[in-house]
Design an enzyme around this catalytic site. Structure first.
Site, PDB file in Angstrom:
ATOM      1  N   GLU A  29     -10.454   4.168   8.009  1.00 48.79           N
ATOM      2  CA  GLU A  29      -9.530   5.338   7.969  1.00 48.79           C
ATOM      3  C   GLU A  29     -10.158   6.812   8.594  1.00 48.79           C
ATOM      4  O   GLU A  29      -9.772   6.578  10.103  1.00 48.79           O
ATOM      5  CB  GLU A  29      -8.561   5.370   6.561  1.00 48.79           C
ATOM      6  N   HIS A  72      -9.955   1.397  -0.083  1.00 41.24           N
ATOM      7  CA  HIS A  72      -9.245   2.282   1.239  1.00 41.24           C
ATOM      8  C   HIS A  72     -10.768   1.803   2.100  1.00 41.24           C
ATOM      9  O   HIS A  72     -11.948   2.531   1.431  1.00 41.24           O
ATOM     10  CB  HIS A  72      -9.209   3.292   1.000  1.00 41.24           C
ATOM     11  N   HIS A 129       0.791  -1.336  -0.333  1.00 40.29           N
ATOM     12  CA  HIS A 129      -0.038  -0.243   0.561  1.00 40.29           C
ATOM     13  C   HIS A 129       1.338   1.286  -0.323  1.00 40.29           C
ATOM     14  O   HIS A 129       1.360   1.760   1.173  1.00 40.29           O
ATOM     15  CB  HIS A 129      -0.839   0.139   1.256  1.00 40.29           C
ATOM     16  N   ASP A 143       1.760   4.268   2.512  1.00 42.26           N
ATOM     17  CA  ASP A 143       0.663   4.914   1.950  1.00 42.26           C
ATOM     18  C   ASP A 143       1.980   5.920   1.237  1.00 42.26           C
ATOM     19  O   ASP A 143       1.496   5.782   0.010  1.00 42.26           O
ATOM     20  CB  ASP A 143       0.393   5.700   3.641  1.00 42.26           C
ATOM     21  N   ASP A 144       1.933   7.001   1.878  1.00 38.25           N
ATOM     22  CA  ASP A 144       2.883   8.276   0.983  1.00 38.25           C
ATOM     23  C   ASP A 144       3.593   8.450   2.456  1.00 38.25           C
ATOM     24  O   ASP A 144       3.927   9.981   2.950  1.00 38.25           O
ATOM     25  CB  ASP A 144       1.313   9.124   1.495  1.00 38.25           C
TER      26      ASP A 144
HETATM   27  N1  ADE Z   1      -4.724   8.662  -1.547  1.00 40.06           N
HETATM   28  C1  ADE Z   1      -3.350   8.949  -1.064  1.00 40.06           C
HETATM   29  N2  ADE Z   1      -3.118   8.429  -0.048  1.00 40.06           N
HETATM   30  C2  ADE Z   1      -4.482   8.603   0.287  1.00 40.06           C
HETATM   31  C3  ADE Z   1      -5.082   8.007   2.153  1.00 40.06           C
HETATM   32  N3  ADE Z   1      -4.102   7.827   2.808  1.00 40.06           N
HETATM   33  N4  ADE Z   1      -6.281   7.853   1.895  1.00 40.06           N
HETATM   34  C4  ADE Z   1      -6.830   7.959   0.937  1.00 40.06           C
HETATM   35  N5  ADE Z   1      -6.618   8.370   0.153  1.00 40.06           N
HETATM   36  C5  ADE Z   1      -4.514   8.264  -0.068  1.00 40.06           C
HETATM   37 ZN    ZN Z   2      -3.694   5.248   0.718  1.00 41.17          ZN
END
Ligand code: ADE
Ligand code: ZN
Length: 320
Positions: free
Chosen positions: A189, A186, A7, A267-268
């Site tokens: 969250e 997703h 992810h 994630d990012d």
């Molecule tokens: N797009 C990029 N990162 C995300 C995240 N953590 N949750 C939802 N959409 C995303």
């Molecule tokens: Zn994500």
């Protein structure tokens, strides 16, 4: 410690130095988005995070740009000990300035170059952005199917979980799933357990992105364990977004103890000041995971990976 990741969003992994280089190429500035130490991006809540994400994504326009980003990402992950990584792609973002299939091929080339250099195996999951709505999601699924590649093995849903309902994306997921793509969405969250249940009920998903807020409902936790749904857990992301105060409050350990299949993901990474290696390290230290348990998380990720059986077995056998 060998690692595997399921992810991570491609543009969400942009190193700030690469963002600056692409901004200079296009005569724009993202200096206001980069934190003073140059290591991460500035945002204040989920909405401003998504806006920052969109601006960084807008710096990648040509196949060369996407090649650079993909190669940098896989090379970086391999340096952290990853042997396998899946990356989310957004046809909505990738097709904005150029051709989605040309950019897709460049992303694949970037991963193959990193594989030649390091051995890391990569796969791709095009996804729909939930807050862009069901019609664009269907278009994203159609692109995922039309531009089939051996390395494109899944389809997903990201974006703002508070917009629309999973059932609104049924057509998009049916299109992808019927074409043989494995699916993930997703959920759990920004929204609670009900959101995870809705995704499981309405969509043909075998994994859930995040999913951690399922912990708020014991019946759902049992269902996740019974149905062997794998969760793509991203603790650093959850803490950065304020979903949990710290790792001590994070439900990773509780979900594992309840028999849910969990994996660790970034994630990012620069948006959340994290990395895959840091997730392994910090969860080892703060969630009380032993080396053996961390190694099991890699095994779970490979078992839940959207990859052909031959590659899965080869990767599993490469673990100590
Ligand atoms: N797009 C990029 N990162 C995300 C995240 N953590 N949750 C939802 N959409 C995303
Ligand atoms: Zn994500």
């Amino acid at each position: 410690m060998l690692k595997a990741e399921l992810h991570c969003h491609l543009e969400g992994a942009t190193p700030p130095a690469l963002a600056r280089a692409k901004a200079a190429k296009y005569g724009v500035t993202v200096d206001d988005l980069i934190t003073p130490d140059g290591e991460s991006y500035a945002w204040s809540d989920f909405t401003t995070f998504l806006a920052a994400y969109d601006r960084i994504a807008g710096l990648f326009r040509t196949p060369d740009d996407f090649f650079d980003l993909s190669h940098a990402h896989f090379a970086e992950l391999a340096g952290q000990g990853a042997i396998y990584a899946e990356v989310f792609l957004s046809p909505d973002h990738m097709g904005r300035h150029g051709s989605y299939p040309d950019c897709l091929d460049a992303v694949i080339e970037g991963s193959l170059k990193a594989r030649e250099e390091t051995g890391i195996e990569g796969r791709f999951i095009p996804l729909a952005v939930r807050n862009f709505g069901p019609e664009r999601a269907l278009a994203a699924a159609e692109q995922a199917v039309r531009y089939a590649r051996p390395q494109v093995t899944g389809f997903g849903l990201a974006g703002d979980e508070r917009a629309f309902l999973p059932a609104d994306f049924h057509a998009a997921f049916a299109t992808a799933h019927e074409a043989g793509l494995s699916c993930t969405a997703h959920a759990g969250e920004l929204a609670g357990a009900e959101s995870v249940r809705q995704a499981l009920d309405a969509l043909p998903v075998s994994r859930i992105g995040h999913g951690v807020r399922a912990v708020e409902d014991a019946d759902l936790v049992r269902r996740l364990a019974d149905e062997k749904v794998a969760l793509e857990v991203c603790p650093g992301s959850n803490i950065a977004l304020g979903i949990y105060a710290d790792l001590a409050a994070h439900p990773l350990r509780a979900l594992m103890d309840a028999g849910v299949r969990v994996t660790l993901n970034s994630d990012d990474p620069p948006f959340f000041r994290t990395s895959l290696a840091q997730e392994y390290e910090s969860c080892g230290a703060s969630c009380g995971l032993s080396e053996a348990e961390l190694a099991d998380l890699t095994r779970t990720a490979l078992a839940a990976a959207f990859v052909d059986e031959e590659t899965r077995q080869r990767l599993l056998h490469s673990l100590p």
